[in-house]
Design a protein around this motif. Structure first.
Motif, mmCIF file in Angstrom:
data_model
loop_
_atom_site.group_PDB
_atom_site.id
_atom_site.type_symbol
_atom_site.label_atom_id
_atom_site.label_comp_id
_atom_site.label_asym_id
_atom_site.label_seq_id
_atom_site.Cartn_x
_atom_site.Cartn_y
_atom_site.Cartn_z
ATOM 1 N N GLN A 24 0.833 -1.206 0.000
ATOM 2 C CA GLN A 24 0.000 0.000 0.000
ATOM 3 C C GLN A 24 0.867 1.256 0.000
ATOM 4 O OE1 GLN A 24 -2.478 -0.863 3.406
ATOM 5 N NE2 GLN A 24 -4.183 -1.489 2.098
ATOM 6 N N ALA A 26 3.929 1.509 -1.204
ATOM 7 C CA ALA A 26 4.553 1.612 -2.535
ATOM 8 C C ALA A 26 3.546 2.128 -3.559
ATOM 9 C CB ALA A 26 5.101 0.248 -2.962
ATOM 10 N N LEU A 27 2.335 1.641 -3.500
ATOM 11 C CA LEU A 27 1.315 2.102 -4.449
ATOM 12 C C LEU A 27 0.993 3.570 -4.240
ATOM 13 C CD1 LEU A 27 -1.079 -0.972 -4.436
ATOM 14 C CD2 LEU A 27 0.315 -0.168 -6.357
ATOM 15 N N ALA A 28 1.012 4.038 -2.995
ATOM 16 C CA ALA A 28 0.725 5.446 -2.700
ATOM 17 C C ALA A 28 1.802 6.344 -3.297
ATOM 18 C CB ALA A 28 0.623 5.650 -1.191
ATOM 19 N N ARG A 29 3.034 5.850 -3.395
ATOM 20 C CA ARG A 29 4.129 6.627 -3.979
ATOM 21 C C ARG A 29 4.230 6.406 -5.478
ATOM 22 N NH1 ARG A 29 6.808 4.626 0.614
ATOM 23 N NH2 ARG A 29 7.884 3.100 -0.655
ATOM 24 N N ASP A 30 3.424 5.483 -6.002
ATOM 25 C CA ASP A 30 3.425 5.131 -7.420
ATOM 26 C C ASP A 30 4.815 4.669 -7.882
ATOM 27 O OD1 ASP A 30 2.134 4.711 -9.840
ATOM 28 O OD2 ASP A 30 2.600 6.713 -10.589
ATOM 29 N N ARG A 31 5.493 3.938 -6.961
ATOM 30 C CA ARG A 31 6.827 3.406 -7.279
ATOM 31 C C ARG A 31 6.900 1.962 -6.823
ATOM 32 N NH1 ARG A 31 11.624 6.670 -5.104
ATOM 33 N NH2 ARG A 31 12.633 5.138 -6.404
ATOM 34 N N LEU A 32 6.766 1.047 -7.745
ATOM 35 C CA LEU A 32 6.890 -0.366 -7.397
ATOM 36 C C LEU A 32 8.284 -0.836 -7.791
ATOM 37 C CD1 LEU A 32 3.456 -1.789 -8.558
ATOM 38 C CD2 LEU A 32 4.187 -1.217 -6.256
#
Length: 34
Positions: A24, A26-32
């Motif tokens: 969650q 990582a998704l919030a930062r849009d960086r996987l």
């Protein structure tokens, strides 16, 4: 192993919750990544 063949009583729910939190964030930062 297919999900239908897994013994869910052996799953480490604490570890699963930790991983959900990490994903969650990582998704919030849009960086996987790794």
């Amino acid at each position: 192993m297919p999900l239908a063949e897994q013994d869910r009583s052996r799953w480490d729910t604490g570890l699963i919750a930790e991983e959900v939190t990490i994903l969650q964030a990582a998704l919030a930062r849009d960086r996987l990544g790794e």
